[in-house]
Motif scaffolding. Structure first.
Motif, PDB file in Angstrom:
ATOM      1  N   ARG A 287       0.861  -1.187   0.000  1.00 51.39           N
ATOM      2  CA  ARG A 287       0.000   0.000   0.000  1.00 51.39           C
ATOM      3  C   ARG A 287       0.896   1.235   0.000  1.00 51.39           C
ATOM      4  O   ARG A 287       1.649   1.469   0.926  1.00 51.39           O
ATOM      5  N   CYS A 288       0.844   2.023  -1.065  1.00 46.45           N
ATOM      6  CA  CYS A 288       1.641   3.239  -1.142  1.00 46.45           C
ATOM      7  C   CYS A 288       1.134   4.251  -0.111  1.00 46.45           C
ATOM      8  O   CYS A 288      -0.084   4.452   0.020  1.00 46.45           O
ATOM      9  N   PRO A 289       2.027   4.929   0.612  1.00 40.00           N
ATOM     10  CA  PRO A 289       1.566   5.889   1.628  1.00 40.00           C
ATOM     11  C   PRO A 289       0.923   7.130   1.025  1.00 40.00           C
ATOM     12  O   PRO A 289       0.303   7.907   1.757  1.00 40.00           O
ATOM     13  N   HIS A 290       1.019   7.327  -0.284  1.00 43.09           N
ATOM     14  CA  HIS A 290       0.411   8.504  -0.894  1.00 43.09           C
ATOM     15  C   HIS A 290      -1.101   8.334  -1.017  1.00 43.09           C
ATOM     16  O   HIS A 290      -1.865   8.925  -0.277  1.00 43.09           O
ATOM     17  N   ARG A 291      -1.537   7.482  -1.921  1.00 45.16           N
ATOM     18  CA  ARG A 291      -2.979   7.281  -2.122  1.00 45.16           C
ATOM     19  C   ARG A 291      -3.393   5.828  -1.984  1.00 45.16           C
ATOM     20  O   ARG A 291      -4.464   5.442  -2.429  1.00 45.16           O
ATOM     21  N   GLY A 292      -2.517   5.019  -1.438  1.00 45.69           N
ATOM     22  CA  GLY A 292      -2.916   3.657  -1.122  1.00 45.69           C
ATOM     23  C   GLY A 292      -2.907   2.673  -2.270  1.00 45.69           C
ATOM     24  O   GLY A 292      -3.375   1.540  -2.112  1.00 45.69           O
ATOM     25  N   VAL A 293      -2.371   3.070  -3.409  1.00 48.50           N
ATOM     26  CA  VAL A 293      -2.298   2.127  -4.542  1.00 48.50           C
ATOM     27  C   VAL A 293      -1.326   0.997  -4.194  1.00 48.50           C
ATOM     28  O   VAL A 293      -0.345   1.206  -3.469  1.00 48.50           O
ATOM     29  N   ARG A 294      -1.600  -0.182  -4.705  1.00 50.19           N
ATOM     30  CA  ARG A 294      -0.744  -1.328  -4.388  1.00 50.19           C
ATOM     31  C   ARG A 294       0.664  -1.128  -4.953  1.00 50.19           C
ATOM     32  O   ARG A 294       0.823  -0.865  -6.154  1.00 50.19           O
TER      33      ARG A 294
ATOM     34  N   ARG B  15       9.156   2.041  -7.751  1.00 54.72           N
ATOM     35  CA  ARG B  15       8.384   3.192  -8.220  1.00 54.72           C
ATOM     36  C   ARG B  15       6.905   2.838  -8.218  1.00 54.72           C
ATOM     37  O   ARG B  15       6.480   1.850  -8.831  1.00 54.72           O
ATOM     38  N   CYS B  16       6.128   3.668  -7.536  1.00 55.92           N
ATOM     39  CA  CYS B  16       4.682   3.444  -7.484  1.00 55.92           C
ATOM     40  C   CYS B  16       4.078   3.675  -8.867  1.00 55.92           C
ATOM     41  O   CYS B  16       4.463   4.593  -9.596  1.00 55.92           O
ATOM     42  N   GLN B  17       3.088   2.857  -9.190  1.00 49.54           N
ATOM     43  CA  GLN B  17       2.502   2.912 -10.527  1.00 49.54           C
ATOM     44  C   GLN B  17       1.685   4.174 -10.755  1.00 49.54           C
ATOM     45  O   GLN B  17       1.562   4.639 -11.880  1.00 49.54           O
ATOM     46  N   TYR B  18       1.126   4.776  -9.673  1.00 51.92           N
ATOM     47  CA  TYR B  18       0.132   5.825  -9.887  1.00 51.92           C
ATOM     48  C   TYR B  18       0.773   7.191 -10.155  1.00 51.92           C
ATOM     49  O   TYR B  18       0.639   7.746 -11.257  1.00 51.92           O
ATOM     50  N   HIS B  19       1.496   7.728  -9.171  1.00 52.08           N
ATOM     51  CA  HIS B  19       2.099   9.051  -9.366  1.00 52.08           C
ATOM     52  C   HIS B  19       3.617   8.985  -9.442  1.00 52.08           C
ATOM     53  O   HIS B  19       4.285  10.010  -9.382  1.00 52.08           O
ATOM     54  N   ALA B  20       4.142   7.762  -9.527  1.00 55.71           N
ATOM     55  CA  ALA B  20       5.571   7.518  -9.777  1.00 55.71           C
ATOM     56  C   ALA B  20       6.486   8.006  -8.653  1.00 55.71           C
ATOM     57  O   ALA B  20       7.662   8.275  -8.896  1.00 55.71           O
ATOM     58  N   TRP B  21       5.943   8.119  -7.456  1.00 55.15           N
ATOM     59  CA  TRP B  21       6.841   8.376  -6.334  1.00 55.15           C
ATOM     60  C   TRP B  21       7.808   7.194  -6.233  1.00 55.15           C
ATOM     61  O   TRP B  21       7.433   6.035  -6.487  1.00 55.15           O
ATOM     62  N   ARG B  22       9.047   7.498  -5.806  1.00 56.11           N
ATOM     63  CA  ARG B  22      10.049   6.436  -5.705  1.00 56.11           C
ATOM     64  C   ARG B  22      10.434   6.214  -4.240  1.00 56.11           C
ATOM     65  O   ARG B  22      10.515   7.167  -3.453  1.00 56.11           O
TER      66      ARG B  22
END
Ligand code: FES
Length: 199
Positions: A53-60, A72-79
């Motif tokens: 769960r990404c701490p930004h918006r919870g995307v897996r 790298r998160c798939q949604y907003h590409a935070w690393r």
């Protein structure tokens, strides 16, 4: 046969998570909340076990991508670096990322070809047999029932670990000490039939 109690749980085989890959699984049940996990391996070979769960918006995280030694998160590409710290936010490329932005990283150990984690593990994970082949079978029964069945089962040459996946499923992994993988597969399949037929 060797049962493996304690707070360490094998949640994947090493071969499930080659470098640059993310493996999705879960751990929980047995009166504990189920946690979804993303297991990934950096390019330097280090294994990470994170809450999925990404701490930004919870995307897996398991939908994301390993880039070198970061995820790298798939949604907003935070690393995120090994250990979980966020290192880069593309929408604010000049910002120093606050240390509070962090993936939830779990304890991790690699032993005997297995990847181990736990909510609050103590000491080192058990060593079951370095170099042994690993077989795994999902069983649609809760952990306690599988443990009871295994206590009465005759599975020579197999060291076993159990991964609870909620209240209705358990993964049984066996390390094949005698090299007879075909026999191990038959034994685990029979165990699965026995348990699921009495459900
Ligand atoms: S949800 Fe992961 S970066 Fe936005």
């Amino acid at each position: 046969m060797t049962m493996v109690p304690g707070n360490w749980y094998a949640v994947a085989a090493e071969h499930d998570v080659p470098a640059g890959h993310i493996y999705r699984t879960a751990l929980g049940g047995n009166d504990q909340a189920i946690r979804e996990l993303a297991i990934w391996r950096a390019s330097d070979g280090a294994v990470q076990v994170w809450e999925d769960r990404c701490p930004h918006r919870g995307v897996r995280f398991s939908l994301g991508e390993v880039v070198g030694d970061e995820l790298r998160c798939q949604y907003h590409a935070w690393r995120f670096a090994k250990g979980g710290a966020c290192t880069f936010i593309p929408a604010q490329p000049d910002m120093k990322v606050p240390g509070s932005i962090h993936a939830k990283a779990w304890p991790v150990a690699v032993s005997a070809g297995l990847i181990w984690t736990g909510v609050d593990p103590v000491g080192e994970p058990p060593v079951l047999g370095e170099g042994a082949a690993i077989r795994a079978v999902p069983v649609a029964r809760p952990l306690a029932e599988v443990e009871t069945a295994l206590a009465q089962a005759d599975l020579p040459g197999l060291a076993l670990t159990l991964q609870p996946l909620g209240d209705t499923e358990t993964i049984v992994r066996g390390l094949v000490a005698n090299g007879d993988c075909a026999a191990a597969d038959r034994a685990l399949a029979a165990l699965r039939r026995q348990l699921e037929c009495v459900a």
